[in-house]
Every structure is written in C-alpha cells, then in structure tokens.
Write a protein that holds these residues in place. Structure first.
Motif, short mmCIF file in Angstrom:
data_model
loop_
_atom_site.label_atom_id
_atom_site.label_comp_id
_atom_site.label_asym_id
_atom_site.label_seq_id
_atom_site.Cartn_x
_atom_site.Cartn_y
_atom_site.Cartn_z
N UNK A 11 -5.21 1.57 -6.65
CA UNK A 11 -5.00 0.74 -5.29
C UNK A 11 -5.49 0.43 -4.07
N UNK A 12 -7.07 -0.16 -3.91
CA UNK A 12 -7.12 -0.29 -3.10
C UNK A 12 -7.25 -1.80 -2.11
N UNK A 13 -6.56 -1.58 -0.96
CA UNK A 13 -7.06 -2.94 0.57
C UNK A 13 -7.73 -2.23 1.08
N UNK A 14 -9.19 -3.07 1.72
CA UNK A 14 -10.10 -2.81 2.50
C UNK A 14 -10.02 -4.45 3.47
N UNK A 15 -9.66 -3.81 5.08
CA UNK A 15 -9.57 -4.72 6.19
C UNK A 15 -10.57 -4.64 6.62
N UNK A 16 -11.17 -5.86 6.64
CA UNK A 16 -12.18 -5.95 7.55
C UNK A 16 -13.29 -5.41 6.65
N UNK A 17 -13.44 -5.98 5.24
CA UNK A 17 -14.53 -5.46 4.47
C UNK A 17 -15.71 -5.80 4.93
#
Length: 280
Positions: free
Chosen positions: A70-76
C-alpha cells in the motif's frame, strides 16, 4: 511609481504570506503547471522522465513493492510516480490539491488498468483512517511549506504509516541555498505567459534569509484588471534540522541519501533525500 517599485523590493517576513494553493487551483496556472509536470525534459514541477524511471525502479526494489503493498503519494500531481509504482501491483493512493492533475492521473490509471486512485484533497488535513507501507513526497514539497504546515504534513504521514512502514521525501540543502542570488528582473509576459492567459507585466524578485536558510521567489503580476503576487518559499535543511522536525512529529530518519533514486548523500548537492519511519 518610485514608491511602487520600492514596494516590489521590500523584504517580507519569513513565510509572511503563502500562495501555494493558488498555483494548483487557478484554472490557467494549473494548466501551465500540468504542462510542466508532463514535459519529460525539464525539472520544474516534476523530475525529468529519465530520473523518474531510475527513482521509481529504486523505490520498487528498495521497499519490495508489489501486490499487497500500500503506497500513498502526497502531492501526487498527474500521477507520474503513483502510476509507475502501481505497475508493480502495489495499491496506490494519490492526494493533490489540483483537480486538473488528479483527473489526469486517474484517467491514465484507468486506461492502463492500474490499482491506483487519486483524490483531490489537501494532504495537510487529509485523514483516511488507512495505513500505508510506503508514503512518498517527491520534488521537495515539504520545504515549500511554512513551519506550521510542515508539522501538519508530517502528522499526516505519522497517522497514515503502517507499522514497519517508511516515508521517503527530498528537501533542498545548504548547498542549494548557497547558489541563490538576490535579484529583481522584469519582463512583459514574464515566463512566456505562465502567469496569466492575457497580457501582463511581471516582476520576479529573489530574497535570501541567511539565518533561516530560507529563500523566496516572489512574482508580482500586473494585468489590465488586477494585480496578483505569488510567493514561492524554499526552506533549505541540514540533516540535523530535518531530523529535529521529524522527531517532533514522532518520526525518525533511518537513512540520509543523495536523492530519491538512492544515490549516496553528497553535501555539495543542492538537495538530499530522507527515509523516515515511526519512532519505536
């Protein structure tokens, strides 16, 4: 006129005003920012394509990304990192203020059948209740934020990292600050029409804040019917100063690197990368 020109060179206090949201939500500016993201040959809104390929390959290998990750990209932005990482089979969530960028990212993910979703949200306040194995914040986003907002961003990370998870991000360095020169320049349609769809006059003034290791690029844009000012702050960090901010948010740096492609740390580089994890 003399008073107006004097005001253009007046030094504002550190982070006296921020305009980050306007860059990503104004229709014309968000279109120009998206175009900069998608240009594979420039390092403006995103890193150039050749570096991104090395970076996403390193991230995938270093953190063992694949089905179940599971990956989150902040400011994607338009999903250039998120969709590349989703090709490993990892489930990716991207968060960005720009609706235009989020729609582009989501369209690319649907076209390619990728396990990625994109949310138009402010990552300073975003709370999903989910936990992620890897959270990324690429292109030195953290240093564009005022100190209070940096704390908010790091608390977002802390609240979304899974046990054993990692936070990977990059920041500007003292070597980058050393290259900043104070100046003012003027041009009709400054930056080739970037700031407005119609005619305008633009002034670009750069300020250095020595004790804070902080720089500001201020853009004063004069259109026929309005005047707008945009502030691009850049906080430069040492490993020690970023470590202190991480610790205040319940995070610890586990490794300092040269960049988000895994290069060794180089004190002469204008930026460096950090791998952080929750404090045990």
């Amino acid at each position: 006129m003399f008073a107006e020109l004097t005001a253009l060179t007046a030094r504002p206090g550190p982070f006296a005003r921020t305009t980050t949201a306007e860059l990503w939500t104004d229709p014309h500016l968000s279109e120009r920012m998206l175009a900069a993201h998608l240009d594979p040959d420039v390092d403006l809104s995103s890193y150039r394509a050749s570096f991104r390929a090395r970076s996403t390959a390193w991230l995938t290998a270093r953190f063992g990304l694949g089905p179940g990750s599971r990956v989150a990209d902040l400011g994607c932005g338009p999903g250039l990192y998120g969709n590349a990482l989703a090709r490993s089979g990892a489930a990716v969530t991207g968060v960005d203020l720009s609706l235009r960028s989020v729609l582009h990212a989501a369209a690319d993910a649907r076209r390619d059948g990728l396990p990625a979703r994109y949310l138009q949200e402010d990552y300073l306040t975003w709370r999903s209740g989910e936990r992620f194995d890897l959270i990324i914040m690429i292109m030195r986003d953290l240093g564009a934020l005022a100190p209070y907002d940096r704390r908010r961003a790091l608390w977002t990370v802390t609240e979304h990292l899974a046990e054993g998870g990692a936070f990977v991000f990059d920041v500007d360095s003292p070597a980058g600050f050393a290259a900043v020169r104070e100046q003012t320049r003027y041009a009709p349609s400054l930056m080739d029409g970037f700031w407005a769809p119609g005619p305008y006059f633009g002034f670009h003034t750069t300020f250095r804040y020595e004790s804070e290791l902080l720089s500001l690029d201020r853009y004063d844009i004069y259109e026929p019917h309005r005047t707008r000012t945009f502030y691009n702050w850049v906080q430069h960090f040492t490993p020690a100063s970023i470590r202190a901010e991480l610790h205040a948010a319940g995070l610890a740096d586990t490794e300092i690197l040269g960049d988000v492609a895994g290069s060794p740390f180089d004190p002469e580089s204008p930026y460096f990368a950090v791998i952080a994890a929750p404090v045990s």
